[in-house]
Design a protein around this motif. Structure first.
Motif, PDB file in Angstrom:
ATOM      1  N   ILE A  25     149.404  51.200  69.600  1.00 48.47           N
ATOM      2  CA  ILE A  25     148.149  51.917  69.385  1.00 48.47           C
ATOM      3  C   ILE A  25     148.131  53.211  70.190  1.00 48.47           C
ATOM      4  O   ILE A  25     147.753  54.275  69.691  1.00 48.47           O
ATOM      5  CB  ILE A  25     146.948  51.018  69.754  1.00 48.47           C
ATOM      6  N   ALA A  26     148.569  53.144  71.452  1.00 51.66           N
ATOM      7  CA  ALA A  26     148.580  54.334  72.305  1.00 51.66           C
ATOM      8  C   ALA A  26     149.523  55.394  71.763  1.00 51.66           C
ATOM      9  O   ALA A  26     149.202  56.588  71.765  1.00 51.66           O
ATOM     10  CB  ALA A  26     148.975  53.953  73.728  1.00 51.66           C
ATOM     11  N   SER A  27     150.687  54.996  71.278  1.00 54.29           N
ATOM     12  CA  SER A  27     151.629  55.975  70.739  1.00 54.29           C
ATOM     13  C   SER A  27     151.100  56.598  69.450  1.00 54.29           C
ATOM     14  O   SER A  27     151.286  57.797  69.214  1.00 54.29           O
ATOM     15  CB  SER A  27     153.001  55.336  70.504  1.00 54.29           C
ATOM     16  N   LEU A  28     150.421  55.823  68.619  1.00 55.20           N
ATOM     17  CA  LEU A  28     149.836  56.379  67.403  1.00 55.20           C
ATOM     18  C   LEU A  28     148.732  57.378  67.740  1.00 55.20           C
ATOM     19  O   LEU A  28     148.644  58.445  67.114  1.00 55.20           O
ATOM     20  CB  LEU A  28     149.276  55.261  66.524  1.00 55.20           C
ATOM     21  N   ILE A  29     147.901  57.059  68.724  1.00 56.49           N
ATOM     22  CA  ILE A  29     146.846  57.985  69.143  1.00 56.49           C
ATOM     23  C   ILE A  29     147.467  59.269  69.687  1.00 56.49           C
ATOM     24  O   ILE A  29     147.000  60.374  69.406  1.00 56.49           O
ATOM     25  CB  ILE A  29     145.925  57.315  70.173  1.00 56.49           C
ATOM     26  N   PHE A  30     148.555  59.142  70.452  1.00 57.55           N
ATOM     27  CA  PHE A  30     149.236  60.301  71.014  1.00 57.55           C
ATOM     28  C   PHE A  30     149.793  61.202  69.910  1.00 57.55           C
ATOM     29  O   PHE A  30     149.624  62.425  69.942  1.00 57.55           O
ATOM     30  CB  PHE A  30     150.366  59.830  71.932  1.00 57.55           C
ATOM     31  N   VAL A  31     150.428  60.612  68.916  1.00 57.72           N
ATOM     32  CA  VAL A  31     151.017  61.388  67.814  1.00 57.72           C
ATOM     33  C   VAL A  31     149.918  62.037  66.973  1.00 57.72           C
ATOM     34  O   VAL A  31     150.001  63.219  66.630  1.00 57.72           O
ATOM     35  CB  VAL A  31     151.922  60.483  66.946  1.00 57.72           C
ATOM     36  N   GLY A  34     148.465  64.927  68.869  1.00 64.00           N
ATOM     37  CA  GLY A  34     149.366  66.073  68.868  1.00 64.00           C
ATOM     38  C   GLY A  34     149.324  66.828  67.557  1.00 64.00           C
ATOM     39  O   GLY A  34     149.300  68.065  67.537  1.00 64.00           O
ATOM     40  N   ILE A  35     149.312  66.100  66.460  1.00 56.27           N
ATOM     41  CA  ILE A  35     149.221  66.753  65.143  1.00 56.27           C
ATOM     42  C   ILE A  35     147.889  67.474  64.999  1.00 56.27           C
ATOM     43  O   ILE A  35     147.829  68.603  64.499  1.00 56.27           O
ATOM     44  CB  ILE A  35     149.413  65.707  64.021  1.00 56.27           C
ATOM     45  N   TYR A  36     146.811  66.832  65.478  1.00 57.25           N
ATOM     46  CA  TYR A  36     145.479  67.441  65.400  1.00 57.25           C
ATOM     47  C   TYR A  36     145.432  68.743  66.208  1.00 57.25           C
ATOM     48  O   TYR A  36     144.930  69.761  65.728  1.00 57.25           O
ATOM     49  CB  TYR A  36     144.438  66.450  65.917  1.00 57.25           C
ATOM     50  N   MET A  37     145.994  68.717  67.423  1.00 56.23           N
ATOM     51  CA  MET A  37     145.986  69.932  68.251  1.00 56.23           C
ATOM     52  C   MET A  37     146.873  71.020  67.643  1.00 56.23           C
ATOM     53  O   MET A  37     146.554  72.198  67.716  1.00 56.23           O
ATOM     54  CB  MET A  37     146.438  69.609  69.675  1.00 56.23           C
ATOM     55  N   PHE A  38     147.980  70.621  67.040  1.00 55.58           N
ATOM     56  CA  PHE A  38     148.860  71.596  66.402  1.00 55.58           C
ATOM     57  C   PHE A  38     148.175  72.254  65.207  1.00 55.58           C
ATOM     58  O   PHE A  38     148.277  73.461  65.004  1.00 55.58           O
ATOM     59  CB  PHE A  38     150.158  70.913  65.955  1.00 55.58           C
TER      60      PHE A  38
END
Length: 59
Positions: A25-31, A34-38
């Motif tokens: 779950i944490a890795s999915l939130i991180f990815v 990151g896509i959202y910020m990009f």
């Protein structure tokens, strides 16, 4: 004695499953973050005009 060992093994497996699920779950939130910020990053080409270091070097 055997029952106690079996319970400890089950508890360890359950803890490992919870830990791996939380890491997933944490890795999915991180990815996703990151896509959202990009996707929301602003274009910084106008930065050269504002910054005096770039304008002094260009002249």
């Amino acid at each position: 004695m055997k029952n106690k060992n079996l319970e400890n093994g089950k508890n360890r497996n359950l803890f490992k499953q919870k830990k791996s699920f939380l890491l997933l779950i944490a890795s999915l939130i991180f990815v996703i973050g990151g896509i959202y910020m990009f996707m929301n990053a602003e274009n910084s080409t106008g930065y050269r005009v504002i910054n005096t270091l770039f304008t002094k070097e260009m002249c």
